[in-house]
Every structure is written in structure tokens, then in C-alpha cells.
Design a protein around this motif. Structure first.
Motif, PDB file in Angstrom:
ATOM      1  N   UNK A  13      67.655  51.791  34.258  1.00 12.92           N
ATOM      2  CA  UNK A  13      69.010  52.134  34.669  1.00 12.92           C
ATOM      3  C   UNK A  13      69.773  52.895  33.606  1.00 12.92           C
ATOM      4  N   UNK A  14      69.696  52.452  32.336  1.00 10.90           N
ATOM      5  CA  UNK A  14      70.446  53.161  31.290  1.00 10.90           C
ATOM      6  C   UNK A  14      69.876  54.547  31.054  1.00 10.90           C
ATOM      7  N   UNK A  15      68.557  54.697  31.213  1.00  7.49           N
ATOM      8  CA  UNK A  15      67.942  56.008  31.002  1.00  7.49           C
ATOM      9  C   UNK A  15      68.392  57.000  32.067  1.00  7.49           C
ATOM     10  N   UNK A  16      68.430  56.575  33.337  1.00  8.79           N
ATOM     11  CA  UNK A  16      68.886  57.452  34.414  1.00  8.79           C
ATOM     12  C   UNK A  16      70.359  57.795  34.228  1.00  8.79           C
ATOM     13  N   UNK A  17      71.173  56.787  33.949  1.00  5.64           N
ATOM     14  CA  UNK A  17      72.608  57.022  33.788  1.00  5.64           C
ATOM     15  C   UNK A  17      72.885  58.016  32.667  1.00  5.64           C
ATOM     16  N   UNK A  18      72.229  57.853  31.534  1.00  3.86           N
ATOM     17  CA  UNK A  18      72.423  58.744  30.400  1.00  3.86           C
ATOM     18  C   UNK A  18      71.990  60.164  30.748  1.00  3.86           C
ATOM     19  N   UNK A  96      70.726  54.814  42.819  1.00  2.27           N
ATOM     20  CA  UNK A  96      69.503  54.477  42.089  1.00  2.27           C
ATOM     21  C   UNK A  96      69.450  52.952  41.971  1.00  2.27           C
ATOM     22  N   UNK A  97      68.389  52.370  42.502  1.00  2.00           N
ATOM     23  CA  UNK A  97      68.208  50.917  42.442  1.00  2.00           C
ATOM     24  C   UNK A  97      67.312  50.590  41.255  1.00  2.00           C
ATOM     25  N   UNK A  98      67.903  49.929  40.256  1.00  2.00           N
ATOM     26  CA  UNK A  98      67.188  49.618  39.019  1.00  2.00           C
ATOM     27  C   UNK A  98      67.535  48.201  38.571  1.00  2.00           C
ATOM     28  N   UNK A  99      67.549  47.273  39.517  1.00  2.00           N
ATOM     29  CA  UNK A  99      67.995  45.909  39.224  1.00  2.00           C
ATOM     30  C   UNK A  99      66.909  45.042  38.594  1.00  2.00           C
ATOM     31  N   UNK A 100      65.702  45.565  38.455  1.00  2.00           N
ATOM     32  CA  UNK A 100      64.676  44.886  37.682  1.00  2.00           C
ATOM     33  C   UNK A 100      64.188  43.603  38.297  1.00  2.00           C
ATOM     34  N   UNK A 101      63.995  42.593  37.454  1.00  2.00           N
ATOM     35  CA  UNK A 101      63.415  41.336  37.902  1.00  2.00           C
ATOM     36  C   UNK A 101      63.966  40.177  37.082  1.00  2.00           C
ATOM     37  N   UNK A 102      63.769  38.991  37.616  1.00  2.00           N
ATOM     38  CA  UNK A 102      64.102  37.768  36.888  1.00  2.00           C
ATOM     39  C   UNK A 102      62.822  37.190  36.301  1.00  2.00           C
ATOM     40  N   UNK A 234      60.008  37.721  39.259  1.00  2.00           N
ATOM     41  CA  UNK A 234      60.509  37.847  40.632  1.00  2.00           C
ATOM     42  C   UNK A 234      61.414  39.058  40.723  1.00  2.00           C
ATOM     43  N   UNK A 235      61.052  40.082  41.511  1.00  2.00           N
ATOM     44  CA  UNK A 235      61.916  41.259  41.650  1.00  2.00           C
ATOM     45  C   UNK A 235      63.316  40.875  42.094  1.00  2.00           C
ATOM     46  N   UNK A 236      64.331  41.453  41.450  1.00  2.00           N
ATOM     47  CA  UNK A 236      65.736  41.164  41.794  1.00  2.00           C
ATOM     48  C   UNK A 236      66.142  42.042  42.962  1.00  2.00           C
ATOM     49  N   UNK A 237      65.676  41.667  44.156  1.00  2.00           N
ATOM     50  CA  UNK A 237      65.894  42.508  45.337  1.00  2.00           C
ATOM     51  C   UNK A 237      66.458  41.735  46.512  1.00  2.00           C
ATOM     52  N   UNK A 264      66.697  59.425  51.981  1.00  2.00           N
ATOM     53  CA  UNK A 264      66.585  60.670  51.216  1.00  2.00           C
ATOM     54  C   UNK A 264      67.321  60.619  49.892  1.00  2.00           C
ATOM     55  N   UNK A 265      68.389  59.808  49.818  1.00  2.00           N
ATOM     56  CA  UNK A 265      69.228  59.847  48.612  1.00  2.00           C
ATOM     57  C   UNK A 265      69.330  58.492  47.911  1.00  2.00           C
ATOM     58  N   UNK A 266      68.406  57.607  48.217  1.00  2.00           N
ATOM     59  CA  UNK A 266      68.326  56.320  47.522  1.00  2.00           C
ATOM     60  C   UNK A 266      66.984  56.265  46.801  1.00  2.00           C
ATOM     61  N   UNK A 267      67.041  56.084  45.492  1.00  2.00           N
ATOM     62  CA  UNK A 267      65.845  56.038  44.655  1.00  2.00           C
ATOM     63  C   UNK A 267      65.685  54.637  44.080  1.00  2.00           C
ATOM     64  N   UNK A 268      64.477  54.304  43.678  1.00  2.00           N
ATOM     65  CA  UNK A 268      64.227  53.007  43.034  1.00  2.00           C
ATOM     66  C   UNK A 268      63.224  53.200  41.912  1.00  2.00           C
TER      67      UNK A 268
END
Length: 361
Positions: A13-18, A96-102, A234-237, A264-268
Motif C-alpha cells: 500500500x505505501x509503495x503504490x501510494x508513494x 487499490x486493495x492492499x489490506x494484507x493479512x492477519x 489469514x487474508x484481511x478480506x 476495471x478500476x479496482x486492483x489488488x
């Protein structure tokens, strides 16, 4: 400017945002007060000097965008809308979905506030410091790395690892690599109990200083003063429970361009995506590069880039001076080279420079 909502302020997430800060209005949604460099969390458990080092403020990440300390609870009111736990609804051109995992503590912090997270680390460190013996459940990367950190700091502590798999790392990666790790663990005096599990978990909480004795299904009795669970990603989804793109495992099916199937405009990216690739910070960073490039191409015009998963590889430190590395096409590297690659710094400098370049390291 186009608006991009990035859900999740972890490695990807921080890499995409930057990367998109100069071309879009970026809103980074993240519930934690500060970025946590989880790749170094196990070092922070045993070494008090690392406790502050793994927490980095988000404030210097973006020059133009904003950080929203919140949770995304819904995506799907049209491609460009997300709903936050505060009730706020944000419409964006790209998501951009980058919520990672627990993952169980201490590999990942299980509280969002920095003060509380540091207190959790200190309490667990005190418990480990007082313990004469440790039990770790899981001989995967986390279990082995935590073992290395404990033995590096306290060589005389007894450490037992229990795992139902036939070998360390679940038998993945070449035998030569696994044999090198087993050799180093044996040199450290670690007891490996494989192809078995506990009949019952310890009565104490993980990370709590309380002596106990447990029995494995193979008949071994293990006594220890502290234990940790080192498995259970566990994916945080959960906020995507109604999405047709979500698999039974909680990951998301994506296209070669890392678009979520059907959008088309939602990435993960990162631990969320259903790709045949190890869930590591390196992979999240590589995927972030592709996602950022594709959103930039959609904004400015240009061709999209397909993501190609990296060849199998892992660098697994056992403390600051031990461990082993495997990379397809290169082979196995031993303790000295692994320490050069990862053991001493654990890539802390790279993330500090990204998030807080003025910080004294």
C-alpha cells in the motif's frame, strides 16, 4: 486530478501510494497510527533497541495525498466507491486493495495503537527474558526466524519447535536448503519435533510467562515457560465477503494486470491476491510497482503491464549472523551471505528512507 483510494498501509500500500502521489489525489486508508515494519518484529521482540525502530510515521510518506486513519468496510457501490468504518463514503476513480493479512503476535502486531503495540512487545520480551524454555508451534519461516532471534539473544534458552509437517518449511524448497537450516538449528541446540502436534494447547496465553507441560500426539512431553503460535495467516478480506472474486481461502482472483476479477478500476496486491507466489514483502513491492504503473497508464494513456510472479526464493535469517537463502537459478547461500543480505538490517533502512527520510537511524 484522478483520485486513488489505497486500502491498507502495509508494504504494498505505501509503495503504490508513494508512486502515484505526483499524478493523482491519493487517499491512503489505514487503521494503524504508524507503519509497522513487521519483517523486523521478531527482532523487536528480543531486542529493546528495535522496539522504536519498527514503528515509522506515515506523515512524511505523501507530499500531496492524505492519510485517513480508518478501515474500509465495503467496496462495491460501483467500481469507484468505498465505505469506511466511520460511515464516510469516498468515491474514487481507482481503488487499490492492499489490506494484507492477519497473523498471530509477535510476527504481526495485533493492536493498532503504537503505544499499546510497544507495550505488548515489552511485556512479551520480559516473559521471554525470564523463561528458561520456549515452545514454538510451527516450523515455517516465522517459527524458524523467531527461534533464531531467541537463540541469538539468549543462547542458553531451550527452544522446542512442534509441527505436523514432515520437514521444516512444510517440505517446501529444495532439500539442500532445508538441510542447511536443520543443520544450523541443531548447532543452536534446538529440538525439532516434526510430524506431530499437541493433544491440547498450553493452558496459558501465547506470550504469557507461565510454566506448563504439554503432550504431543507422538507421545513426547514438552515443558516450557512461554509459548508462541507461529502459523495461521489469514487474508484481511472480510469486507469483501460478498465479492464473486473472493475465494474460499479469502484471497482475491485477479487478472494478469492485477485488476480484481470483474472490475476495471479496482486492483489488488500482496497477501490478498490469489497467485502462486509466497506472501512476502518483496512480492508485495513488485506487485505494487505493476499496479502503480497500470493506474498511471490509465490516467496518462499507455499500455498496461502484466505481472509475472518471481521465481521461488526465500531469505531466512536465524538471528543476525545465521540463516540460509535460496533463489531459483542461484541455489543455496549460507549464513554469512544471508547475514549480509538480511540478517543485520532486515531492510529497516530502506523503509525508513521511504517513510521518514529525516529520521535519525
Amino acid at each position: 486530478m484522478a483520485r486513488v483510494v489505497v486500502a491498507g498501509g502495509g508494504y504494498g500500500g505505501i509503495a503504490v501510494a508513494k508512486a502515484l502521489d505526483d499524478v493523482a489525489e491519493v487517499l491512503l486508508v489505514e487503521p494503524r497510527e504508524e507503519f509497522v515494519h513487521h519483517n523486523a518484529a521478531l527482532r523487536a521482540l528480543v531486542d529493546p533497541e528495535w522496539t522504536d525502530r519498527i514503528f515509522l510515521p506515515y506523515g512524511n510518506l505523501l507530499r500531496h495525498g492524505r492519510i485517513l486513519r480508518d478501515h474500509v468496510v465495503r467496496v462495491g457501490d460501483g467500481d469507484g466507491a468505498v465505505t469506511l468504518s466511520s460511515g464516510r463514503r469516498v468515491v474514487a476513480d481507482y481503488v487499490v486493495l492492499a489490506t494484507g493479512s492477519a497473523y498471530p503476535f509477535p510476527a504481526k502486531m495485533d493492536v493498532f495503537g503504537t503505544v499499546a503495540a510497544k507495550a505488548r512487545l515489552r511485556a512479551a520480551r520480559e516473559a521471554v527474558a525470564e523463561a528458561r524454555s520456549m515452545l514454538l508451534l510451527g516450523a515455517g519461516p516465522v517459527g524458524l526466524e523467531l527461534t533464531g532471534e531467541i537463540k541469538d539473544r539468549w543462547p542458553d534458552k531451550a527452544v522446542t519447535i512442534v509441527d505436523p509437517a514432515v520437514d521444516v518449511l512444510g517440505g517446501r524448497y529444495p532439500e539442500e536448503f532445508r538441510a542447511e537450516l536443520r543443520r544450523q538449528l541443531d548447532t543452536l541446540g534446538v529440538t525439532l519435533l516434526l510430524e506431530t502436534s499437541l493433544t491440547e494447547e498450553p493452558v496459558s496465553e501465547a506470550g504469557q510467562a507461565k510454566s506448563f507441560t504439554v503432550t504431543t500426539r507422538s507421545g513426547h512431553q514438552v515443558s516450557a515457560d512461554v509459548w508462541f503460535r507461529c502459523f495461521g495467516v489469514a487474508p484481511a478480506s472480510g469486507y469483501l465477503s460478498g465479492s464473486p472474486a473472493r475465494t474460499a481461502a479469502g484471497t482475491l482472483r485477479v487478472t494478469p494486470h492485477l485488476r480484481v476479477d470483474g472490475h476495471d478500476r479496482v486492483f489488488a496486491l500482496g497477501d490478498l491476491v490469489d497467485l502462486p507466489e509466497a506472501k512476502m514483502a518483496r512480492a508485495a513491492g513488485m506487485q505494487a510497482d505493476v499496479v502503480a504503473a497500470n493506474i498511471r497508464a490509465l490516467i496518462e494513456g499507455g499500455e498496461l503491464t502484466a505481472y509475472r510472479p518471481a521465481s521461488p526464493g526465500i531469505s531466512l535469517p536465524l538471528g543476525a549472523r545465521g540463516g540460509a537463502t535460496y533463489q531459483e537459478g542461484i541455489g543455496v547461500l549460507g549464513a554469512e551471505r544471508t547475514a549480509e543480505l538480511k540478517g543485520g538490517d532486515l531492510r529497516t533502512t530502506a523503509y525508513t528512507e521511504l517513510l521518514d527520510p529525516t529520521r535519525d537511524r
